[in-house]
Motif scaffolding. Structure first.
Motif, PDB file in Angstrom:
ATOM      1  N   SER A  64       0.680  -1.617  -0.271  1.00 51.23           N
ATOM      2  CA  SER A  64      -0.119  -0.258  -0.078  1.00 51.23           C
ATOM      3  C   SER A  64       0.946   1.367   0.281  1.00 51.23           C
ATOM      4  CB  SER A  64      -0.909   0.213   1.126  1.00 51.23           C
ATOM      5  OG  SER A  64      -1.690  -0.340   1.261  1.00 51.23           O
ATOM      6  N   ASP A  65       0.335   2.243  -0.481  1.00 46.58           N
ATOM      7  CA  ASP A  65       1.291   3.331  -0.818  1.00 46.58           C
ATOM      8  C   ASP A  65       0.867   4.461   0.631  1.00 46.58           C
ATOM      9  OD1 ASP A  65       2.505   6.037  -1.806  1.00 46.58           O
ATOM     10  OD2 ASP A  65       0.015   6.481  -1.135  1.00 46.58           O
ATOM     11  N   PRO A  66       2.355   4.439   1.434  1.00 46.43           N
ATOM     12  CA  PRO A  66       2.317   5.118   2.279  1.00 46.43           C
ATOM     13  C   PRO A  66       1.207   6.026   3.007  1.00 46.43           C
ATOM     14  CG  PRO A  66       4.829   4.961   1.735  1.00 46.43           C
ATOM     15  CD  PRO A  66       3.439   4.640   0.470  1.00 46.43           C
ATOM     16  N   ASP A  67       1.408   7.069   1.762  1.00 47.11           N
ATOM     17  CA  ASP A  67       0.496   8.210   1.800  1.00 47.11           C
ATOM     18  C   ASP A  67      -1.181   7.671   1.706  1.00 47.11           C
ATOM     19  OD1 ASP A  67       2.715   9.794   2.562  1.00 47.11           O
ATOM     20  OD2 ASP A  67       2.487   9.887   0.232  1.00 47.11           O
ATOM     21  N   GLY A  68      -1.563   6.466   1.126  1.00 51.83           N
ATOM     22  CA  GLY A  68      -2.493   6.059   1.232  1.00 51.83           C
ATOM     23  C   GLY A  68      -3.605   6.674  -0.505  1.00 51.83           C
ATOM     24  N   SER A  69      -2.392   7.048  -0.511  1.00 47.39           N
ATOM     25  CA  SER A  69      -3.201   7.715  -2.786  1.00 47.39           C
ATOM     26  C   SER A  69      -2.845   6.823  -3.047  1.00 47.39           C
ATOM     27  CB  SER A  69      -1.522   9.234  -2.237  1.00 47.39           C
ATOM     28  OG  SER A  69      -0.948   9.401  -2.338  1.00 47.39           O
ATOM     29  N   GLU A  70      -3.667   7.513  -4.395  1.00 45.94           N
ATOM     30  CA  GLU A  70      -3.672   6.681  -6.046  1.00 45.94           C
ATOM     31  C   GLU A  70      -1.559   6.935  -6.250  1.00 45.94           C
ATOM     32  OE1 GLU A  70      -5.343   9.222  -8.854  1.00 45.94           O
ATOM     33  OE2 GLU A  70      -7.174   8.046  -7.769  1.00 45.94           O
ATOM     34  N   LEU A  71      -1.051   6.072  -6.634  1.00 42.41           N
ATOM     35  CA  LEU A  71      -0.034   5.739  -6.704  1.00 42.41           C
ATOM     36  C   LEU A  71       0.129   5.587  -8.325  1.00 42.41           C
ATOM     37  CD1 LEU A  71       1.444   2.780  -4.950  1.00 42.41           C
ATOM     38  CD2 LEU A  71       2.439   4.907  -4.873  1.00 42.41           C
ATOM     39  N   LEU A  72       0.674   6.518  -9.417  1.00 36.09           N
ATOM     40  CA  LEU A  72       0.792   6.955 -10.754  1.00 36.09           C
ATOM     41  C   LEU A  72       2.088   6.581 -11.006  1.00 36.09           C
ATOM     42  CD1 LEU A  72      -0.711  10.294  -9.884  1.00 36.09           C
ATOM     43  CD2 LEU A  72      -2.284   8.689 -10.084  1.00 36.09           C
ATOM     44  N   CYS A  73       3.152   6.487 -10.803  1.00 37.30           N
ATOM     45  CA  CYS A  73       3.989   5.409 -11.887  1.00 37.30           C
ATOM     46  C   CYS A  73       5.104   5.532 -11.179  1.00 37.30           C
ATOM     47  CB  CYS A  73       5.085   6.685 -12.481  1.00 37.30           C
ATOM     48  SG  CYS A  73       5.152   8.186 -11.041  1.00 37.30           S
ATOM     49  N   CYS A  74       6.192   4.062 -11.374  1.00 40.45           N
ATOM     50  CA  CYS A  74       7.347   4.202 -11.080  1.00 40.45           C
ATOM     51  C   CYS A  74       7.810   3.492 -11.927  1.00 40.45           C
ATOM     52  CB  CYS A  74       6.700   2.332 -10.408  1.00 40.45           C
ATOM     53  SG  CYS A  74       6.029   1.232 -11.681  1.00 40.45           S
ATOM     54  N   THR A  75       9.515   2.978 -11.235  1.00 39.34           N
ATOM     55  CA  THR A  75      11.110   2.559 -11.511  1.00 39.34           C
ATOM     56  C   THR A  75      11.342   1.715 -10.999  1.00 39.34           C
ATOM     57  OG1 THR A  75      12.752   3.635 -12.821  1.00 39.34           O
ATOM     58  CG2 THR A  75      11.762   4.407 -11.328  1.00 39.34           C
ATOM     59  N   PHE A  76      11.856   0.877 -11.484  1.00 37.55           N
ATOM     60  CA  PHE A  76      13.090   0.289 -10.259  1.00 37.55           C
ATOM     61  C   PHE A  76      14.723   0.822 -10.809  1.00 37.55           C
ATOM     62  CE2 PHE A  76      10.852  -3.990 -11.282  1.00 37.55           C
ATOM     63  CZ  PHE A  76      10.774  -4.847 -10.306  1.00 37.55           C
ATOM     64  N   GLN A  77      15.409   0.733  -9.200  1.00 32.29           N
ATOM     65  CA  GLN A  77      16.435   1.012  -9.086  1.00 32.29           C
ATOM     66  C   GLN A  77      17.071   0.472 -10.052  1.00 32.29           C
ATOM     67  OE1 GLN A  77      19.714   0.942  -8.184  1.00 32.29           O
ATOM     68  NE2 GLN A  77      20.334   2.734  -7.904  1.00 32.29           N
ATOM     69  N   PRO A  78      18.660   0.598 -11.296  1.00 35.22           N
ATOM     70  CA  PRO A  78      18.715   0.089 -12.095  1.00 35.22           C
ATOM     71  C   PRO A  78      19.410  -0.700 -11.415  1.00 35.22           C
ATOM     72  CG  PRO A  78      19.430   2.618 -12.621  1.00 35.22           C
ATOM     73  CD  PRO A  78      18.180   2.448 -12.185  1.00 35.22           C
ATOM     74  N   MET A  79      20.690  -0.694 -10.132  1.00 35.59           N
ATOM     75  CA  MET A  79      21.821  -1.467 -10.074  1.00 35.59           C
ATOM     76  C   MET A  79      20.876  -1.847  -8.831  1.00 35.59           C
ATOM     77  SD  MET A  79      23.766  -0.727 -11.458  1.00 35.59           S
ATOM     78  CE  MET A  79      25.523  -1.235 -10.726  1.00 35.59           C
ATOM     79  N   ASN A  80      20.002  -1.666  -8.152  1.00 40.95           N
ATOM     80  CA  ASN A  80      19.716  -2.616  -6.995  1.00 40.95           C
ATOM     81  C   ASN A  80      17.934  -2.943  -7.379  1.00 40.95           C
ATOM     82  OD1 ASN A  80      18.257  -4.669  -4.507  1.00 40.95           O
ATOM     83  ND2 ASN A  80      19.776  -2.489  -3.396  1.00 40.95           N
ATOM     84  N   ASN A  81      17.151  -4.042  -8.077  1.00 35.35           N
ATOM     85  CA  ASN A  81      16.603  -4.325  -8.725  1.00 35.35           C
ATOM     86  C   ASN A  81      15.141  -4.512  -7.123  1.00 35.35           C
ATOM     87  OD1 ASN A  81      15.462  -5.270 -11.764  1.00 35.35           O
ATOM     88  ND2 ASN A  81      16.426  -3.430 -10.980  1.00 35.35           N
ATOM     89  N   ASN A  82      15.903  -4.221  -5.806  1.00 32.30           N
ATOM     90  CA  ASN A  82      14.889  -4.867  -4.668  1.00 32.30           C
ATOM     91  C   ASN A  82      14.759  -3.820  -4.744  1.00 32.30           C
ATOM     92  OD1 ASN A  82      14.833  -7.674  -3.824  1.00 32.30           O
ATOM     93  ND2 ASN A  82      16.865  -7.454  -2.752  1.00 32.30           N
ATOM     94  N   LEU A  83      14.725  -2.183  -4.666  1.00 37.31           N
ATOM     95  CA  LEU A  83      14.773  -1.143  -4.643  1.00 37.31           C
ATOM     96  C   LEU A  83      13.877  -0.478  -5.653  1.00 37.31           C
ATOM     97  CD1 LEU A  83      16.910   0.842  -2.867  1.00 37.31           C
ATOM     98  CD2 LEU A  83      15.861  -0.520  -1.884  1.00 37.31           C
ATOM     99  N   THR A  84      11.973   0.175  -5.693  1.00 38.25           N
ATOM    100  CA  THR A  84      11.568   0.240  -6.525  1.00 38.25           C
ATOM    101  C   THR A  84      10.951   1.804  -6.139  1.00 38.25           C
ATOM    102  OG1 THR A  84      10.111  -1.734  -7.490  1.00 38.25           O
ATOM    103  CG2 THR A  84       9.740   0.686  -8.023  1.00 38.25           C
ATOM    104  N   VAL A  85      10.736   2.840  -6.883  1.00 38.82           N
ATOM    105  CA  VAL A  85      10.859   4.413  -6.701  1.00 38.82           C
ATOM    106  C   VAL A  85       9.158   3.925  -7.618  1.00 38.82           C
ATOM    107  CG1 VAL A  85      11.062   6.846  -6.722  1.00 38.82           C
ATOM    108  CG2 VAL A  85      13.124   5.118  -6.787  1.00 38.82           C
ATOM    109  N   VAL A  86       7.753   5.086  -6.446  1.00 36.81           N
ATOM    110  CA  VAL A  86       7.137   5.334  -6.768  1.00 36.81           C
ATOM    111  C   VAL A  86       6.496   6.762  -6.688  1.00 36.81           C
ATOM    112  CG1 VAL A  86       6.444   2.681  -6.934  1.00 36.81           C
ATOM    113  CG2 VAL A  86       5.885   4.521  -4.693  1.00 36.81           C
ATOM    114  N   GLY A  87       6.086   7.609  -7.664  1.00 36.86           N
ATOM    115  CA  GLY A  87       5.410   8.604  -7.473  1.00 36.86           C
ATOM    116  C   GLY A  87       3.450   8.666  -7.133  1.00 36.86           C
TER     117      GLY A  87
END
Length: 485
Positions: free
Chosen positions: A256-279
């Motif tokens: 779940s989004d930490p802010d409880g809001s709509e998630l609109l985009c995402c991308t993997f961290q290219p050197m560590n695919n265990n980490l994903t960035v969301v907006g």
């Protein structure tokens, strides 16, 4: 054992353009002979540890001799199949615990360049002093490169014409994202505002929908393949990030989004695919560890508007984020902790949504030029130069397209061309796909594809550029085939 020697050859090939500047034909002979000798030695069965030590020393010596380089992906397509780890993305965290900068996302050691954007900017300024505005190829040895490529023009190289296949399983619901799997010719995925994702297979014939990923309760806004293609992450207006197994379509985890809001985009961290960035729609970006499903401490920051687009540079040290109020923010990414530090802000156009960001460290083999390709709702495709280590942007070129409100996306062509010129591709609200040569000052359109009946939202090449996928606002996905000469 052959994989190590192929990595050695890839390192040598990256520096090959700097060898014997007055005799470009020697470079071709050198790299061919080098390849032959490495293949022969790979059969001898030497100690793998010694080979890896040799690879590290070879990289250091070449860097000292010719200067540092920053592009990490130029030869990934050619050699990745032989070095790909069999482990899944979710099992790969231990690769980064000791030295996250030195480990590749597929589990093998990957050298990270020490080159800086300042160093590249200095080279750019020196090269561009005697060139007209907009020119990108500063070296005279481009003629040798064109000869290696068969002396075909950029227009001939991107002569896409015929439709290979049309997918319409998401009819009447927009498909905002379509993307081929990494280093793959025939596997791709798309997401839809109908709340589902599709994994599509182009072989064996006829092309088919291999899997439909169901679970999101509202529109799917974005997704990303892991580098090993075993996992897809997706974001949705239902406020969740989902991690999917691409073999069976199973949802591995829902976050779940930490802010409880709509998630609109995402991308993997290219050197560590265990980490994903969301907006999200509450103006925040968050770094999420998909193995634990938790937000990374220090991995959050706030923008001025709804976060619509994200992109890392190739080494994964700079993250750019665009919002719906016309701003692009750059963040410094701490590779060890996942912490984000806000660096720079650029207002492209006040109140105009930044719908797409694509980063590229090289424009072509002959033009080292870290760049950012931007879609903003200003009826133009914008090409920016990255001028320093903090992600500062300087406008380089713009191309006219119809883009006023839709979430239009664009891409750099994935292969670094041997030809003069370089190509970018974008969707448009006039229902066409446009190919632009970023070097041409006039008549920059290389190709124009017509066939959609709604605004074209996204485009994606397969790994060898033989196929191009495009998606539109009515749910149609068209696979275009390169014209056969």
């Amino acid at each position: 054992m052959a994989a190590v020697w192929q990595q050695v050859l890839a390192v040598d090939a990256r520096y090959n353009a700097y060898r014997t500047p007055n005799f470009p034909q020697f470079r071709t002979q050198y790299i061919r002979r080098r390849s032959q000798l490495l293949r022969e030695n790979a059969k001898a069965g030497f100690d793998p540890l010694l080979r890896k030590q040799y690879l590290r020393l070879r990289s250091q010596l070449l860097s000292q001799r010719y200067g540092p380089l920053s592009e990490q992906s130029s030869f990934r397509a050619a050699y990745s199949n032989s070095v790909r780890s069999s482990r899944t993305t979710l099992d790969r965290m231990e690769d980064f615990e000791d030295d996250p900068r030195a480990q590749g996302a597929r589990g093998h050691r990957r050298s990270v360049s020490r080159g800086s954007y300042q160093f590249q900017a200095q080279l750019n300024r020196a090269a561009y002093d005697d060139r007209p505005p907009g020119s990108l190829v500063p070296t005279s040895v481009a003629e040798a490169s064109r000869a290696m490529a068969g002396d075909t023009t950029l227009s001939e190289n991107y002569a896409f014409a015929g439709m290979y296949h049309i997918f319409d399983q998401h009819v009447d619901s927009a498909v905002p994202k379509v993307q081929f799997a990494n280093d793959d010719k025939h596997l791709l995925a798309c997401c839809s505002l109908d709340g589902t994702l599709s994994i599509l297979a182009l072989v064996p014939a006829p092309p088919s929908v291999r899997l439909v990923l169901k679970g999101h309760l509202r529109a799917v806004t974005d997704f990303a393949w892991s580098l090993s293609n075993d996992v897809i992450v997706s974001t949705s207006q239902d406020g969740t990030l989902r991690i999917w197994n691409t073999e069976d379509g199973r949802c591995i985890r829902e976050v779940s989004d930490p802010d409880g809001s709509e998630l609109l985009c995402c991308t993997f961290q290219p050197m560590n695919n265990n980490l994903t960035v969301v907006g999200n729609s509450k103006h925040n970006v968050h770094v999420v560890n998909i193995s634990t499903g938790k937000k990374v401490k220090g991995g959050s920051s706030k923008l001025t508007g709804r976060v619509l687009s994200l992109s890392f540079d190739a080494p994964g040290k700079i993250l750019w984020a665009g919002d719906d109020r016309g701003s692009i923010f750059s963040f410094l990414f701490d590779m060890a902790t996942g912490k984000l530090t806000k660096a720079k802000r650029l207002v492209v156009s006040e109140g105009s949504s930044i719908t797409s960001i694509s980063a590229r460290s090289w424009i072509s083999r002959e033009a080292r030029d870290p760049s950012l390709l931007i879609n903003a709702c200003v009826n133009k495709l914008l090409l920016y130069r990255v001028v320093d280590n903090e992600g500062t942007l300087q406008l380089k070129r713009s191309f006219t397209i119809q883009h006023g409100s839709q979430p239009i996306h664009s891409i750099f062509c994935p292969l670094m061309s041997f030809r003069q010129g370089a190509c970018v591709v974008t969707g448009s609200e006039d229902m066409c796909v446009y190919f632009f040569d970023v070097e041409r000052n006039t008549k920059a359109i290389v190709n124009k594809l017509q066939g959609h009946s709604a605004p074209v939202l996204d485009v994606s090449f397969n790994c060898d550029e033989s196929l191009l996928a495009s998606s539109d606002a009515k749910g149609m996905v068209i696979i275009w085939r390169r014209e056969q000469k």
